[in-house]
Scaffold this motif. Structure first.
Motif, PDB file in Angstrom:
ATOM      1  N   ALA A 127       0.857  -1.183   0.000  1.00 17.97           N
ATOM      2  CA  ALA A 127       0.000   0.000   0.000  1.00 17.97           C
ATOM      3  C   ALA A 127       0.894   1.233   0.000  1.00 17.97           C
ATOM      4  O   ALA A 127       1.819   1.343   0.802  1.00 17.97           O
ATOM      5  CB  ALA A 127      -0.905  -0.006   1.222  1.00 17.97           C
ATOM      6  N   VAL A 128       0.613   2.143  -0.917  1.00 18.60           N
ATOM      7  CA  VAL A 128       1.348   3.402  -0.990  1.00 18.60           C
ATOM      8  C   VAL A 128       0.350   4.505  -0.694  1.00 18.60           C
ATOM      9  O   VAL A 128      -0.635   4.674  -1.411  1.00 18.60           O
ATOM     10  CB  VAL A 128       1.984   3.604  -2.383  1.00 18.60           C
ATOM     11  CG1 VAL A 128       2.746   4.905  -2.430  1.00 18.60           C
ATOM     12  CG2 VAL A 128       2.883   2.438  -2.733  1.00 18.60           C
ATOM     13  N   VAL A 129       0.578   5.231   0.397  1.00 22.31           N
ATOM     14  CA  VAL A 129      -0.342   6.287   0.799  1.00 22.31           C
ATOM     15  C   VAL A 129       0.431   7.562   1.080  1.00 22.31           C
ATOM     16  O   VAL A 129       1.638   7.542   1.330  1.00 22.31           O
ATOM     17  CB  VAL A 129      -1.154   5.887   2.051  1.00 22.31           C
ATOM     18  CG1 VAL A 129      -2.039   4.687   1.774  1.00 22.31           C
ATOM     19  CG2 VAL A 129      -0.241   5.592   3.218  1.00 22.31           C
ATOM     20  N   GLY A 130      -0.271   8.658   1.043  1.00 22.57           N
ATOM     21  CA  GLY A 130       0.344   9.936   1.358  1.00 22.57           C
ATOM     22  C   GLY A 130      -0.644  11.054   1.102  1.00 22.57           C
ATOM     23  O   GLY A 130      -1.697  10.849   0.491  1.00 22.57           O
ATOM     24  N   PRO A 131      -0.316  12.249   1.565  1.00 25.62           N
ATOM     25  CA  PRO A 131      -1.220  13.380   1.337  1.00 25.62           C
ATOM     26  C   PRO A 131      -1.271  13.733  -0.143  1.00 25.62           C
ATOM     27  O   PRO A 131      -0.369  13.403  -0.920  1.00 25.62           O
ATOM     28  CB  PRO A 131      -0.599  14.506   2.164  1.00 25.62           C
ATOM     29  CG  PRO A 131       0.826  14.123   2.329  1.00 25.62           C
ATOM     30  CD  PRO A 131       0.867  12.628   2.304  1.00 25.62           C
ATOM     31  N   ARG A 132      -2.330  14.403  -0.535  1.00 24.30           N
ATOM     32  CA  ARG A 132      -2.537  14.811  -1.913  1.00 24.30           C
ATOM     33  C   ARG A 132      -1.311  15.579  -2.410  1.00 24.30           C
ATOM     34  O   ARG A 132      -0.789  16.458  -1.739  1.00 24.30           O
ATOM     35  CB  ARG A 132      -3.781  15.678  -2.011  1.00 24.30           C
ATOM     36  CG  ARG A 132      -4.178  16.016  -3.411  1.00 24.30           C
ATOM     37  CD  ARG A 132      -5.613  16.548  -3.406  1.00 24.30           C
ATOM     38  NE  ARG A 132      -6.265  16.430  -4.668  1.00 24.30           N
ATOM     39  CZ  ARG A 132      -6.678  15.317  -5.246  1.00 24.30           C
ATOM     40  NH1 ARG A 132      -6.472  14.170  -4.670  1.00 24.30           N
ATOM     41  NH2 ARG A 132      -7.279  15.334  -6.413  1.00 24.30           N
ATOM     42  N   GLY A 133      -0.835  15.175  -3.587  1.00 29.56           N
ATOM     43  CA  GLY A 133       0.300  15.858  -4.193  1.00 29.56           C
ATOM     44  C   GLY A 133       1.659  15.368  -3.725  1.00 29.56           C
ATOM     45  O   GLY A 133       2.692  15.881  -4.141  1.00 29.56           O
ATOM     46  N   GLY A 135       2.978  12.406  -4.292  1.00 26.86           N
ATOM     47  CA  GLY A 135       3.623  11.512  -5.247  1.00 26.86           C
ATOM     48  C   GLY A 135       3.362  10.041  -5.026  1.00 26.86           C
ATOM     49  O   GLY A 135       4.077   9.194  -5.552  1.00 26.86           O
ATOM     50  N   ALA A 136       2.330   9.697  -4.256  1.00 28.44           N
ATOM     51  CA  ALA A 136       2.046   8.284  -3.987  1.00 28.44           C
ATOM     52  C   ALA A 136       1.743   7.518  -5.273  1.00 28.44           C
ATOM     53  O   ALA A 136       2.168   6.370  -5.437  1.00 28.44           O
ATOM     54  CB  ALA A 136       0.885   8.153  -2.995  1.00 28.44           C
ATOM     55  N   THR A 137       1.025   8.142  -6.193  1.00 32.46           N
ATOM     56  CA  THR A 137       0.698   7.471  -7.457  1.00 32.46           C
ATOM     57  C   THR A 137       1.966   7.181  -8.241  1.00 32.46           C
ATOM     58  O   THR A 137       2.166   6.080  -8.758  1.00 32.46           O
ATOM     59  CB  THR A 137      -0.269   8.333  -8.290  1.00 32.46           C
ATOM     60  OG1 THR A 137      -1.477   8.510  -7.539  1.00 32.46           O
ATOM     61  CG2 THR A 137      -0.587   7.682  -9.628  1.00 32.46           C
ATOM     62  N   THR A 138       2.871   8.149  -8.302  1.00 27.70           N
ATOM     63  CA  THR A 138       4.132   7.967  -9.017  1.00 27.70           C
ATOM     64  C   THR A 138       4.961   6.865  -8.372  1.00 27.70           C
ATOM     65  O   THR A 138       5.538   6.021  -9.059  1.00 27.70           O
ATOM     66  CB  THR A 138       4.926   9.290  -9.045  1.00 27.70           C
ATOM     67  OG1 THR A 138       4.098  10.303  -9.624  1.00 27.70           O
ATOM     68  CG2 THR A 138       6.216   9.146  -9.825  1.00 27.70           C
ATOM     69  N   VAL A 139       4.998   6.832  -7.051  1.00 28.78           N
ATOM     70  CA  VAL A 139       5.748   5.793  -6.339  1.00 28.78           C
ATOM     71  C   VAL A 139       5.135   4.419  -6.602  1.00 28.78           C
ATOM     72  O   VAL A 139       5.851   3.452  -6.864  1.00 28.78           O
ATOM     73  CB  VAL A 139       5.799   6.101  -4.819  1.00 28.78           C
ATOM     74  CG1 VAL A 139       6.338   4.908  -4.037  1.00 28.78           C
ATOM     75  CG2 VAL A 139       6.633   7.339  -4.562  1.00 28.78           C
ATOM     76  N   ALA A 140       3.802   4.320  -6.589  1.00 31.66           N
ATOM     77  CA  ALA A 140       3.139   3.034  -6.836  1.00 31.66           C
ATOM     78  C   ALA A 140       3.462   2.515  -8.231  1.00 31.66           C
ATOM     79  O   ALA A 140       3.750   1.333  -8.414  1.00 31.66           O
ATOM     80  CB  ALA A 140       1.626   3.178  -6.656  1.00 31.66           C
ATOM     81  N   ILE A 153      -4.284  -0.415  -7.661  1.00 28.91           N
ATOM     82  CA  ILE A 153      -5.635   0.020  -7.330  1.00 28.91           C
ATOM     83  C   ILE A 153      -5.519   1.445  -6.799  1.00 28.91           C
ATOM     84  O   ILE A 153      -4.888   1.693  -5.776  1.00 28.91           O
ATOM     85  CB  ILE A 153      -6.282  -0.908  -6.285  1.00 28.91           C
ATOM     86  CG1 ILE A 153      -6.308  -2.345  -6.822  1.00 28.91           C
ATOM     87  CG2 ILE A 153      -7.682  -0.417  -5.934  1.00 28.91           C
ATOM     88  CD1 ILE A 153      -6.720  -3.373  -5.793  1.00 28.91           C
ATOM     89  N   ASP A 154      -6.126   2.373  -7.513  1.00 26.53           N
ATOM     90  CA  ASP A 154      -6.081   3.779  -7.136  1.00 26.53           C
ATOM     91  C   ASP A 154      -7.409   4.134  -6.490  1.00 26.53           C
ATOM     92  O   ASP A 154      -8.450   4.165  -7.148  1.00 26.53           O
ATOM     93  CB  ASP A 154      -5.832   4.637  -8.376  1.00 26.53           C
ATOM     94  CG  ASP A 154      -5.449   6.061  -8.024  1.00 26.53           C
ATOM     95  OD1 ASP A 154      -4.960   6.755  -8.922  1.00 26.53           O
ATOM     96  OD2 ASP A 154      -5.645   6.488  -6.868  1.00 26.53           O
ATOM     97  N   THR A 155      -7.411   4.398  -5.188  1.00 25.12           N
ATOM     98  CA  THR A 155      -8.652   4.693  -4.469  1.00 25.12           C
ATOM     99  C   THR A 155      -8.875   6.182  -4.290  1.00 25.12           C
ATOM    100  O   THR A 155      -9.789   6.583  -3.598  1.00 25.12           O
ATOM    101  CB  THR A 155      -8.642   3.993  -3.090  1.00 25.12           C
ATOM    102  OG1 THR A 155      -7.553   4.494  -2.331  1.00 25.12           O
ATOM    103  CG2 THR A 155      -8.550   2.489  -3.252  1.00 25.12           C
ATOM    104  N   ASP A 156      -8.066   6.985  -4.909  1.00 20.19           N
ATOM    105  CA  ASP A 156      -8.218   8.432  -4.821  1.00 20.19           C
ATOM    106  C   ASP A 156      -9.536   8.858  -5.471  1.00 20.19           C
ATOM    107  O   ASP A 156     -10.021   8.222  -6.402  1.00 20.19           O
ATOM    108  CB  ASP A 156      -7.042   9.092  -5.556  1.00 20.19           C
ATOM    109  CG  ASP A 156      -6.857  10.550  -5.201  1.00 20.19           C
ATOM    110  OD1 ASP A 156      -7.869  11.213  -4.907  1.00 20.19           O
ATOM    111  OD2 ASP A 156      -5.709  11.026  -5.227  1.00 20.19           O
TER     112      ASP A 156
END
Length: 183
Positions: A127-133, A135-140, A153-156
């Motif tokens: 699971a890669v989580v973090g505050p908006r902006g 870079g969690a999506t980039t890390v995933a 799986i992007d739950t944003d």
């Protein structure tokens, strides 16, 4: 990260065949060629490393500099106890100098920097989580590393995985995170 690309200069001495066999067995590096003449290096897919024996007639500082300036590092291999050959390799500018008695697997491990990430074994979840902006999506996406057998799986509320991977948006309105799965 991809495996380092390695080429060797063919040698009648046993170190070269042992190194090539160890490369095939270990999978630590990708053996892209076994060459005889330096011109053959230009026909290869730009190896990261060239492993060459001190007995190679065309080995000299100018040739090593030309190879290094093309982005290929040089490993020089010399016979055990042959100090003049070791000094010749060092003075010629080899990036790594090793004896032919060295364990070929140990030498290959020296060429892998940084060590490759282990292949996913299946069944686990990262699971890669973090505050908006943050870079969690980039890390995933980076962690997935192009493995086709993984799902991201992007739950944003505004998923970014699909657009970042060039995927079309879901064809129906999502009712929950499970509807936003791209694989």
């Amino acid at each position: 990260m991809s495996r380092p690309r390695v080429a060797t200069v063919l040698s009648a001495r046993p170190w070269e065949a042992r190194l090539a066999a160890a490369a095939h067995r270990s999978g630590l590096v990708r053996l892209v060629g076994r060459i005889y003449q330096p011109i053959e290096l230009s026909r290869l897919d730009a190896p990261d490393w060239l492993v060459v024996g001190a007995e190679t007639a065309w080995l000299d500082p100018l040739r090593i500099e030309a190879i290094r300036s093309a982005g290929t590092a040089v490993v020089g291999v010399h016979a055990e106890g042959d100090e003049p050959s070791a000094h010749r390799l060092i003075e010629a500018g080899a990036d790594v100098v090793a004896t032919e008695a060295a364990d070929p697997a140990d030498l290959l491990r020296r060429l892998v920097v940084p060590p490759p990430m282990p292949e996913p074994s299946g069944g686990g979840v990262i699971a890669v989580v973090g505050p908006r902006g943050a870079g969690a999506t980039t890390v995933a996406i980076g962690l997935a590393g192009g493995h086709r057998d993984l799902a991201i799986i992007d739950t944003d509320s505004t998923p970014g995985v699909g657009p970042m991977l060039g995927l079309a948006p879901p064809t129906r309105r999502a009712s929950g995170p499970e509807d936003l799965v791209h694989s």
